[in-house]
Scaffold this active site. Structure first.
Site, short mmCIF file in Angstrom:
data_model
loop_
_atom_site.label_atom_id
_atom_site.label_comp_id
_atom_site.label_asym_id
_atom_site.label_seq_id
_atom_site.Cartn_x
_atom_site.Cartn_y
_atom_site.Cartn_z
N GLU A 161 1.78 2.13 -1.75
CA GLU A 161 3.22 1.92 -1.85
C GLU A 161 3.81 3.11 -2.59
O GLU A 161 3.28 3.56 -3.59
CB GLU A 161 3.58 0.61 -2.56
CG GLU A 161 2.96 0.42 -3.92
CD GLU A 161 3.20 -0.98 -4.49
OE1 GLU A 161 4.08 -1.11 -5.34
OE2 GLU A 161 2.49 -1.90 -4.07
N ASN B 133 5.84 3.35 2.48
CA ASN B 133 7.03 3.19 1.65
C ASN B 133 7.26 1.71 1.39
O ASN B 133 7.17 0.90 2.29
CB ASN B 133 8.21 3.81 2.43
CG ASN B 133 9.53 3.76 1.71
OD1 ASN B 133 9.97 2.72 1.26
ND2 ASN B 133 10.18 4.90 1.64
N ILE C 195 9.94 -0.97 0.46
CA ILE C 195 9.55 -1.91 1.52
C ILE C 195 10.38 -1.59 2.75
O ILE C 195 11.23 -0.68 2.70
CB ILE C 195 9.81 -3.37 1.09
CG1 ILE C 195 11.23 -3.46 0.63
CG2 ILE C 195 8.83 -3.87 0.06
CD1 ILE C 195 11.73 -4.79 0.18
N SER D 139 15.04 -2.44 -1.86
CA SER D 139 14.30 -1.21 -1.54
C SER D 139 14.25 -0.91 -0.06
O SER D 139 13.74 0.14 0.34
CB SER D 139 12.86 -1.32 -2.05
OG SER D 139 12.80 -1.48 -3.43
N GLU E 122 14.54 -0.02 3.95
CA GLU E 122 15.18 0.96 4.83
C GLU E 122 16.15 0.28 5.77
O GLU E 122 16.97 0.95 6.41
CB GLU E 122 14.11 1.72 5.62
CG GLU E 122 13.58 2.95 4.93
CD GLU E 122 13.02 2.70 3.54
OE1 GLU E 122 13.22 3.55 2.66
OE2 GLU E 122 12.38 1.65 3.32
#
Length: 991
Positions: free
Chosen positions: A498, A568, A570, A587, A589
């Site tokens: 992560e 990445n 989340i 968090s 995208e």
């Protein structure tokens, strides 16, 4: 986009299935039947005496279709730690036809949360407790047939502190930080009917059986050839010995027969359980790949006296994997891992995790659209629906079993092993699973051995590596990698589990756009500044570029030791632990209703290739609607070599490039019109363009149903996703609009709504603001089909209406022949695995023979041993702060890559010489692992690295949720300490 022809074919197949189900009902009698058992359940929240009794009056209970979380209304309305818990009763009335008498009847539950006691017709039939895995019951001796009604009752307990009854031990993954507690029967349920000589189900803990195992080996990828193996566990519950012939049929994605081959012929006595096998060399295969979810149907058939007595259909795909040279290879091609660490609940507002299968495909397909190639589900085994979805969309997976943030012992370790065993058996035929993850924190070598033995016993041929987070120097784990930091290896793949944990709302564009949130503004977290968790989209996207660059810089092709990639954290905003100002984690995208944020596009640009960039892309971060007088920096993300910016056709010059993909244009004065970014290759040719233009004043509302490949059906569970936009007079979305929209709904549907910043996050509210000019809402079908109309109004805007029609969903006596994923197509966008190499060597590693040092010379070898758990350091004196490497051959040294102790928090003033000639003098930068020194090229065999003065403290170590400080090296170094964890020396590659 999904190929339209494939959608049409799948839709026609579904229509045919529905028609047949309606016409013949249960008249046909194939040897095995699998029914959808989701419809027409009753639910009561609270504990009631006698609710297991078949005669209990549940007429006033709410009717629902599974999967269904009884506390779904609080998904994203409440912080994860405040989600309601308690007891809920589920009951179902159903009938089975008389012709099923004498057959075997099984129930299969894909999972519940957390634990449940199950009763059939008043008799206790079993208990499930781990809250993560599928389970089942053999109900043959409890069920009634003909016109008699059966009543199945389940008492579900989702207490955070639930303890396993036999051991009084809590399961480690019952965690208020990462495992959102949506209680009830939250996954699909099936009823199976078989003959008494049958192939078993893969439900080990509950039934003690392992089912079918399909795999391929001896691949010849360029020829499209492999040997296909089928193994099936069979059981004879008849009262006579039977001679059984095992046969296999292979059908392609369109249902055409590819091959038929015979396997073993065996005798099986009453009560016996045996494994039967078959294998055949098959040519003309299409191999499953990234973005190419090509699946076959494998029919395993038991014949007695040439008559089929059991047929099991397994959807699977075939692919070759290798884990070598620090890399993952898929179908003989190296692939740099880039994707997301996603919560296994994969949840949505006011629904939780219990979504229809098409919505799983939509969400997981967005990751592939954004050029992610792997999803690492976090801490807990993902739902079978998500795993099958990843098969279809072509998204590789890392599958955990169950864990938290530490290794454990005793009962909790046995619980983890049992869950991993069950998960492997249940999911070993799914080609998208590439990694089995044994812990979100490193585990002991002995524990790693135990997990590996489980994999080797139940999935020895599946082409899956087993490992855990960290495990950098493990001799047993087949992969590893830390979170946040960059790891490298010349042998096993090490990838970041992560990275880029920053948070930011989609509502906030930048400092200059309503509501004018200043980047980083927000309350402290655990008493520390929390700017990184309260970002605007602009800075969040830039941060994603900076963070990915660290992994990209050490990608395959950059040396013998490479980084295998990273995920990445989340993908979508999640109702789990958060550090920002909201009561959920931002968090993602994409936001919670899967609207793309600007960092989605940043990753999409950087990730469009297996390793090296294969399709040049470009994206302008932000929009172009500002107030007069605004002067701001404009950022462009591109994989082009150079980027030019034009405003209304006027060139603003070339971008200032950094971190390979980021191009900055400083102090651009806003004026209305068109902003265009143009990407050029090294020869000056245009390879990509992007535009944003100024929208006019808000004028109207627009409603659009998000496209889906199957019809919206009236099963009481299916969801329609509707996008609402505020647009100008020409239909352009208004990116600064924050209008409050009021919705009305008419017809047989249930409002589930959307999410926005505000009171209770607007969960379930019919008044919902757009953010950045857009939002989305969900509506759920009821059991009655028909016309549903959604209307949207707002002050000062032209209203909009959208008509949807839910189609009939055939069910009889509580059973349906339409399975949740029927008709969903495979995604084939990226095509088969390319046969060309995925990278070019950018530099040539030079082997280090030995090293000498003034201090701790016996440890000098540890600085180039391909082990990030060892290092050389001097004794803290400036006079001894040097080390000299002897190369295996004379080489023109052009680059040196170092992993320095305290790489994240300190900078080091270094002098580098090659055969006594100075080739570098300067200060290193802090990093997430490795720092590249670019030298003046010079030929020689001895490379000396020396500290010229005291190191400088730049940052303090990051503090974790637990309060523990994340290390950035092996020791806390002194001011004159030079510590080298790994050193690599390179000469330039030939053109």
């Amino acid at each position: 986009m999904i190929a339209s022809g494939r959608i049409i074919k799948s839709a026609l197949r579904l229509i045919f299935v529905v028609a047949c189900a309606t016409a013949v009902s249960f008249a046909a009698s194939p040897p095995r039947r699998k029914f959808n058992f989701n419809v027409d359940w009753k639910i009561w929240v609270g504990d009631l005496p006698n609710a297991a009794d078949p005669d209990f009056d549940d007429s006033k209970w709410r009717t629902v279709t599974l999967p269904y979380a009884w506390n779904e209304d609080d998904a994203f309305r409440k912080d994860i730690k405040d989600l309601p818990t308690g007891i809920a009763w589920y009951r179902k009335h159903f009938k089975l036809p008389e012709r099923f008498r004498g057959k075997k009847i099984f129930l299969e539950f894909e999972g519940i949360r957390q634990a449940g006691d199950f009763y059939l017709n008043g008799q206790h039939i079993g208990l499930s407790e781990n809250g993560a895995m599928a389970f089942g019951f053999d109900i043959t001796d409890y069920v009634k047939f003909g016109g008699e009604e059966n009543v199945l009752a389940a008492r579900i307990d989702n207490d955070w502190n639930y303890r396993e009854r036999a051991t009084r031990t809590k399961f480690q993954w019952q965690d208020r930080n990462f495992n959102a507690n949506y209680g009830g029967i939250v996954k699909n349920v099936y009823l199976h009917v078989t003959e008494r000589l049958y192939q078993t189900l893969p439900l080990y803990s509950s039934l003690g059986t392992v089912g079918v195992y399909i795999y391929a080996d001896d691949f010849a990828i360029p020829k499209g050839e492999a040997t296909i193996h089928a193994e099936s566990q069979i059981k004879n519950e008849e009262d006579v010995t039977r001679e059984v012939q095992f046969e296999v049929e292979l059908l392609d994605l369109d249902g055409k027969l590819v091959a038929r081959f015979a396997g073993e012929r065996i005798a099986i006595a009453p009560g016996e359980v045996k494994i039967v096998r078959a294998a055949s060399r098959i040519s003309g295969l299409r191999f499953w790949s990234w973005g190419y979810g090509y699946l076959y149907t494998v029919r395993t058939i038991l014949l007695v006296n040439e008559r089929p007595v059991d047929v099991v259909e397994t959807k699977t795909g075939f692919r070759k994997t290798e884990f070598k040279d620090g890399m993952l290879y898929l179908n003989d091609r190296a692939i740099h891992i880039h994707g997301y660490a996603q919560r296994s609940t994969n949840e949505w507002p006011a629904v939780g995790s219990a979504v229809p299968a098409w919505l799983s495909d939509y969400s997981n397909g967005l990751m592939v659209e954004g050029n992610a190639n792997l999803v690492r589900w976090m801490h807990v085994t993902p739902w079978k629906q998500d795993i099958e979805s990843c098969d279809r969309v072509g998204l590789m997976e890392a599958m955990p079993a169950g864990d938290a943030e530490s290794d454990v012992s005793g009962v909790q370790w046995e619980q983890r092993k049992a869950l991993m065993r069950d998960a492997i058996i249940y999911n070993r035929n799914n080609p998208s699973i590439i990694f089995y993850e044994c812990g979100n924190k490193g585990i002991s070598e002995e524990h790693m051995r135990e997990m590996k033995e489980i994999r080797d016993l139940y999935d020895p041929h599946g082409g899956r590596a087993i490992g855990a987070r960290e495990m950098l120097d493990s001799k047993v784990a087949e992969y590893g990698g830390e979170m946040l930091y960059v790891n490298k290896s010349a042998t096993r793949p090490l990838w970041a589990m992560e990275y880029s944990r920053d948070e930011g709302l989609r509502k906030y564009w930048d400092d200059f756009t309503p509501p004018y949130h200043k980047d980083g503004d927000g309350p402290p977290y655990n008493g520390q500044p929390a700017q990184a968790y309260n970002r605007n989209m602009e800075s969040h996207a830039v941060e994603d570029v900076l963070r990915w660059y660290d992994y990209w810089e050490q990608r395959p092709g950059t040396g013998k030791r490479v980084n295998a990639g990273g995920v990445n954290i989340i993908f979508s905003d999640t109702n789990t632990h958060h550090r920002g100002s909201e009561n959920y984690r931002t968090s993602g995208e994409v936001d919670a209703v899967r609207i793309k944020k600007q960092n989605f596009y940043a990753n999409q640009v950087m990730w469009d290739g297996w390793v090296d960039v294969e399709r040049p892309r470009i994206h302008i971060i932000g929009h172009w609607n500002y107030r007069p007088g605004v002067v701001k920096d404009v950022y462009v993300v591109s994989s082009a070599v150079r980027v030019e910016l034009k405003l209304n056709g006027r060139s603003l010059g070339w971008g200032e490039q950094s971190h390979r993909f980021l191009f900055a244009f400083h102090r651009v004065k806003w004026e209305p019109g068109m902003l265009e970014a143009i990407g050029y290759d090294a020869n000056g040719r245009i390879v990509c363009t992007a535009q944003v233009k100024t929208a006019g004043p808000p004028a109207a509302i627009r409603l659009t149903q998000i496209e889906r490949p199957t019809a919206w059906v009236a099963d009481g569970h299916d969801l329609a996703l509707i996008e609402v936009e505020v647009v100008d007079a020409e239909g352009n979305r208004c990116p600064a609009a924050l209008n409050l929209i009021h919705f009305d709904i008419e017809g047989p549907a249930e409002w589930r709504g959307g999410i926005a910043q505000g009171p209770n996050n607007y969960i379930l509210s019919k008044d919902l603001p757009v953010e950045g000019g857009v939002n989305r809402v969900l509506i759920r079908s009821r059991r009655q089909p028909g016309l549903v109309t959604v209307k949207a109004t707002a002050d000062g805007l032209r209203s909009a209406a959208l008509a949807l029609v839910s189609k009939p969903f055939p069910a009889q006596d509580g059973l349906s022949q339409i399975l949740p994923s029927d008709g969903l197509p495979s995604r084939l966008d990226r095509g088969p695995t390319p046969m060309s190499p995925s990278f070019k060597m950018t530099r040539i590693p030079v082997k280090i023979l030995r090293a000498v040092a003034r201090a701790n010379a016996e440890r000098a070898q540890a600085s180039f041993d391909d082990n990030e758990r060892t290092a050389w350091t001097n004794d803290g004196k400036l006079s001894t702060a040097w080390i000299e490497y002897e190369l295996a051959k004379e080489a023109t040294v052009s680059e040196i890559v170092l992993k320095l102790n305290n790489f994240r928090t300190k900078t080091h003033p270094l002098v580098v010489t090659v055969d006594g000639r100075e080739v570098f003098r300067g200060m290193t930068a802090v990093s997430y692992g490795y720092y590249t020194i670019r030298c003046r090229p010079h030929k020689g065999r001895r490379v000396k690295i020396q500290l010229s003065s005291a190191v400088e403290q730049k940052y303090l170590p990051t503090t974790e949720l637990s309060g523990k400080k994340l290390s950035d090296g092996l020791t806390e170094g002194a001011a004159s300490e030079l510590g080298i964890i790994e050193a690599e020396i390179y000469e330039g590659a030939s053109p």
